[in-house]
Design a protein around this motif. Structure first.
Motif, mmCIF file in Angstrom:
data_model
loop_
_atom_site.group_PDB
_atom_site.id
_atom_site.type_symbol
_atom_site.label_atom_id
_atom_site.label_comp_id
_atom_site.label_asym_id
_atom_site.label_seq_id
_atom_site.Cartn_x
_atom_site.Cartn_y
_atom_site.Cartn_z
ATOM 1 N N CYS A 17 66.114 -21.089 29.206
ATOM 2 C CA CYS A 17 65.305 -22.135 28.653
ATOM 3 C C CYS A 17 63.715 -21.931 28.820
ATOM 4 O O CYS A 17 62.802 -22.700 28.276
ATOM 5 C CB CYS A 17 65.618 -23.530 29.541
ATOM 6 S SG CYS A 17 65.575 -23.339 31.199
ATOM 7 N N CYS A 26 59.664 -23.060 33.368
ATOM 8 C CA CYS A 26 59.897 -23.508 31.927
ATOM 9 C C CYS A 26 59.271 -24.775 31.573
ATOM 10 O O CYS A 26 58.931 -25.574 32.354
ATOM 11 C CB CYS A 26 61.385 -23.220 31.747
ATOM 12 S SG CYS A 26 62.381 -24.627 32.603
ATOM 13 N N LYS A 76 60.565 -27.575 30.729
ATOM 14 C CA LYS A 76 61.538 -28.546 31.488
ATOM 15 C C LYS A 76 61.583 -28.627 32.815
ATOM 16 O O LYS A 76 61.908 -29.356 33.801
ATOM 17 C CB LYS A 76 62.965 -28.631 31.011
ATOM 18 C CG LYS A 76 63.381 -28.902 29.703
ATOM 19 C CD LYS A 76 64.790 -29.306 29.440
ATOM 20 C CE LYS A 76 64.779 -29.481 27.873
ATOM 21 N NZ LYS A 76 66.283 -29.341 27.459
ATOM 22 N N SER A 82 62.938 -26.696 35.210
ATOM 23 C CA SER A 82 64.129 -26.402 35.798
ATOM 24 C C SER A 82 64.208 -25.339 36.418
ATOM 25 O O SER A 82 64.864 -25.163 37.534
ATOM 26 C CB SER A 82 65.388 -26.730 34.624
ATOM 27 O OG SER A 82 65.216 -25.856 33.660
ATOM 28 N N ILE A 83 63.699 -24.097 35.749
ATOM 29 C CA ILE A 83 63.429 -22.781 36.530
ATOM 30 C C ILE A 83 61.722 -22.389 36.772
ATOM 31 O O ILE A 83 61.199 -22.806 35.724
ATOM 32 C CB ILE A 83 64.328 -21.725 35.954
ATOM 33 C CG1 ILE A 83 63.890 -21.372 34.442
ATOM 34 C CG2 ILE A 83 65.889 -22.045 36.231
ATOM 35 C CD1 ILE A 83 64.312 -20.295 33.909
HETATM 36 CU CU LIG Z 1 64.338 -24.977 32.279
#
Ligand SMILES: [Cu+2]
Length: 122
Positions: free
Chosen positions: A73, A110, A112, A114-115
């Motif tokens: 992502c 990222c 979003k 998330s990582i």
């Molecule tokens: Cu992500």
């Protein structure tokens, strides 16, 4: 004008046009200013590697992100501290200059969130 002159002008213009891109990697600076430390960050199937980077307060850093996988992502990196989003085309290093003036943490992630990872400024 002669052909050779046109070639020279062409080459000069190409350099001129590319200079913002070149300046990202080879900033013009006086010899007394230390060059920024390059820190390479890879985006692979496990995420951002490394996910933690330690820097000193006031240190000039150049983060160079390279995405090496299709399935992630993190096709872009977001650094809110700098108010910045950069696309990460696969296998293309993307340099981001960073100078942390205060101790604390700076997240890179990222879109979003998330990582990602953390720059620890000490
Ligand atoms: Cu992500």
């Amino acid at each position: 004008m002669r052909k050779k002159t046109w070639y020279t002008l062409g080459a000069a213009y190409t350099l001129f046009a590319a200079s913002p891109a070149l300046a990202q990697f080879h900033p013009i600076q006086d010899p007394w200013t230390p060059r920024p430390r390059i820190v390479k960050v890879t985006v692979d199937s496990s995420g951002f590697v490394p996910s933690e980077i330690h820097v000193k307060k006031g240190e000039n850093i150049r983060l160079v992100f390279t995405r090496t996988v299709d399935h992630t992502c993190a096709t872009a990196v977001v650094i809110r501290y700098l108010g910045l989003v950069r696309e990460l085309p696969k296998d293309e290093p993307v340099a981001v200059a960073l100078k942390a003036e205060e101790s604390g943490t700076i997240r890179y992630a990222c879109p979003k969130d998330s990582i990602g990872g953390t720059v620890v400024v000490e």
